[in-house]
Design a protein around this motif. Structure first.
Motif, PDB file in Angstrom:
ATOM      1  N   ARG A 117       7.510 -12.847  14.627  1.00 14.66           N
ATOM      2  CA  ARG A 117       6.971 -11.911  15.622  1.00 14.66           C
ATOM      3  C   ARG A 117       7.641 -10.549  15.480  1.00 14.66           C
ATOM      4  N   GLN A 118       8.967 -10.535  15.396  1.00  9.13           N
ATOM      5  CA  GLN A 118       9.698  -9.278  15.284  1.00  9.13           C
ATOM      6  C   GLN A 118       9.307  -8.516  14.023  1.00  9.13           C
ATOM      7  N   ILE A 119       9.192  -9.233  12.907  1.00 12.69           N
ATOM      8  CA  ILE A 119       8.843  -8.582  11.636  1.00 12.69           C
ATOM      9  C   ILE A 119       7.441  -7.995  11.708  1.00 12.69           C
ATOM     10  N   MET A 120       6.490  -8.719  12.296  1.00 15.96           N
ATOM     11  CA  MET A 120       5.122  -8.211  12.402  1.00 15.96           C
ATOM     12  C   MET A 120       5.070  -6.962  13.286  1.00 15.96           C
ATOM     13  N   ILE A 121       5.781  -6.981  14.410  1.00 18.72           N
ATOM     14  CA  ILE A 121       5.808  -5.814  15.295  1.00 18.72           C
ATOM     15  C   ILE A 121       6.357  -4.591  14.560  1.00 18.72           C
ATOM     16  N   GLU A 122       7.484  -4.767  13.892  1.00 22.14           N
ATOM     17  CA  GLU A 122       8.122  -3.650  13.199  1.00 22.14           C
ATOM     18  C   GLU A 122       7.250  -3.129  12.061  1.00 22.14           C
ATOM     19  N   ALA A 123       6.614  -4.039  11.332  1.00 17.25           N
ATOM     20  CA  ALA A 123       5.747  -3.619  10.223  1.00 17.25           C
ATOM     21  C   ALA A 123       4.561  -2.815  10.735  1.00 17.25           C
ATOM     22  N   LEU A 124       3.946  -3.279  11.816  1.00 17.72           N
ATOM     23  CA  LEU A 124       2.800  -2.578  12.364  1.00 17.72           C
ATOM     24  C   LEU A 124       3.184  -1.209  12.907  1.00 17.72           C
ATOM     25  N   ASN A 125       4.381  -1.086  13.422  1.00 15.06           N
ATOM     26  CA  ASN A 125       4.843   0.189  13.977  1.00 15.06           C
ATOM     27  C   ASN A 125       5.294   1.179  12.914  1.00 15.06           C
ATOM     28  N   ARG A 126       5.848   0.677  11.810  1.00  8.89           N
ATOM     29  CA  ARG A 126       6.524   1.533  10.841  1.00  8.89           C
ATOM     30  C   ARG A 126       5.698   1.902   9.612  1.00  8.89           C
ATOM     31  N   ILE A 127       4.849   0.984   9.185  1.00  9.08           N
ATOM     32  CA  ILE A 127       4.198   1.196   7.883  1.00  9.08           C
ATOM     33  C   ILE A 127       2.779   1.708   8.068  1.00  9.08           C
ATOM     34  N   LYS A 128       2.531   2.850   7.482  1.00  6.04           N
ATOM     35  CA  LYS A 128       1.188   3.432   7.503  1.00  6.04           C
ATOM     36  C   LYS A 128       0.637   3.377   6.088  1.00  6.04           C
TER      37      LYS A 128
END
Length: 468
Positions: A456-467
């Motif tokens: 969950r944490q990795i998915m949240i961070e990826a969605l927020n950080r990677i464009k």
């Protein structure tokens, strides 16, 4: 006279055979072995090139320098800016220890040695202090750090990737090592029973447990004549061997969706038996099990045995990710990516670009489909079931507010006596941007309690950080 002729004929025959054998050996060596020996990390001729060429830089997707070389008065020093963080990906380059990771795979590119032999020698005379090419990776440094920190104190692996184009955003294996301090720590690392040199993401083989049920579900949905209804009593006995559901819980009457949501072992063991080993084996191989996965680093093949000697007990166990079935975390990230990508499994990419020292683009890696694992209709059916796993089932701890997440948990028994904790999934489910695979080795927790919150944490961070 005839004896002399015969003797000479025998001698000539032997000499001809020896000559032919020599030609065959040299031809075999030149065709099959020369490149292997040339690229061997202990080949001393490679180090002659190292003396004259400044090894290229390795950068993350945003241009952050991860590794670089500098010349001193009497040598060249290779710097790994983040110590342990990329030890299994970038690897190391040492005269006495050889090379590993991308330092080995892309050695010629980092030294700019892709020219023909003749041109290369002339080039070294004209420009003895040349520079190698630079690698730009698909990794996001911040996400790599977050993934690494989430595994501190645990053994295991995390892989996060784009399910549509194959770009690896983060790939972590614990325990690791400091590539800057190999000379000081080599012996201790070699003797460490936790195997810090092992890249668990690509070379760790684990019992997958219930995350394998995603593959069994695909095989079941592709078999319309197999009964999808089952009355779970809490266990199933096959040829005298009893497979139990978690905690011995009886789930009652189930269809395939509720069986995945509740991760019912009895249901999927029965489904696997109904599908049969040939179908289950063929579907598994579409998901790249028993096959070589093309990648920038060496990858061990996941194992699904469905040979002639495999009986019903083995198939029942394999259908729920136990028995002889073994997988790598990278392979399972690709499995969930294929479901996210409407049944198309794309080649994973770690090195996105190769650029010259002056920044000119020499090579860019494009997206490549390597397997059509199933048709889009069935992939979407499985995706919807995985959404329900997170919404109301064992994967609830991977739920993200206002984002639809698809996933599957796994709790895998293994010889250590402590279960592996697994989670695979992707988000957002309707337009997937990131897919993850998390395994906590011999953690003793369930996939829902151990691996799912990390995913969950990795998915949240990826969605927020990677464009993209």
């Amino acid at each position: 006279m005839n004896k002399e002729v015969k003797r000479m004929a025998r001698v000539l025959t032997v000499m001809c055979l020896l000559f032919v054998s020599l030609i065959v050996y040299l031809s075999h060596f030149q065709i099959f072995k020369a490149q292997e020996i040339k690229d061997n990390s202990f080949n001393k001729r490679l180090w002659i090139d190292e003396e004259n060429i400044l090894r290229g830089m390795i950068l993350d997707r945003n241009g952050k320098t991860l590794a670089y070389s500098e010349r001193t008065e009497d040598s060249t020093i290779r710097h790994y800016n983040y110590g342990n963080l990329y030890s299994h990906i970038i690897g190391y380059s040492y005269r006495e220890y050889g090379k590993s990771g991308l330092e080995l795979t892309y050695n010629n590119e980092l030294l700019n040695l892709k020219d023909s032999t003749t041109f290369k020698e002339i080039k070294k005379i004209i420009d003895p202090d040349g520079e190698g090419n630079n690698l730009k990776l698909t990794l996001d440094h911040e996400l790599q750090e977050i993934a690494n920190n989430s595994l501190q104190g645990k053994k295991g692996s995390i892989v996060a990737m784009n399910p549509k184009n194959g770009e690896i955003y983060a790939m972590v294996s614990q325990p690791d090592f400091n590539a800057n301090e190999l000379r000081k720590n080599w012996q201790d690392i070699m003797e460490n029973t936790d195997s810090p040199f092992l890249n668990r993401a690509t070379n760790g083989l684990y019992a997958p447990g219930s995350v394998f049920k995603v593959i069994t579900a695909v095989a079941g949905l592709e078999s319309p004549n197999v009964n999808k209804s089952y009355d779970c009593k809490g266990s199933i006995t096959v040829e005298g061997y009893t497979l139990k559901d978690y905690g011995g819980k009886a789930h009652g009457k189930l269809g395939i969706e509720d069986a995945l949501v509740k991760s019912c072992n009895s249901y999927f063991a029965q489904l696997g038996l109904g599908v049969g080993k040939e179908k289950l084996g063929n579907v598994s191989e579409k998901f790249m099990m028993n096959k070589d996965i093309p990648f920038d680093l060496p990858v061990k093949s996941s194992k699904f045995d469905y040979g002639e000697k495999i009986g019903k007990t083995d198939i029942a166990a394999s259908s729920i990710g136990q028995g002889k079935t073994l997988v790598t975390p990278l392979n399972m990230a690709m499995v969930t990516s294929a479901i996210a990508n409407e049944g198309n499994m794309v080649k994973p990419i770690l090195v996105k670009e190769i650029r010259s020292p002056k920044g000119n683009l020499l090579e860019v890696k494009d997206t490549e489909t390597i397997s059509q694992v199933t048709d889009p209709l069935i992939a979407n059916q499985v995706k919807n079931m995985m959404v329900e796993v997170v919404r109301r089932g064992t994967g609830a701890n991977a739920n993200i507010q206002n984002i639809k997440v698809a996933g599957k948990t796994g709790t895998a028994e293994n010889p250590t006596g402590k279960t592996h904790s697994w989670f695979i999934g992707f988000a957002p489910a309707d337009d997937p941007k990131v897919a993850v695979s998390v395994v906590l080795e011999s953690d003793g927790t369930t996939g829902g309690s151990g691996a799912a919150p990390i995913a969950r944490q990795i998915m949240i961070e990826a969605l927020n950080r990677i464009k993209e």
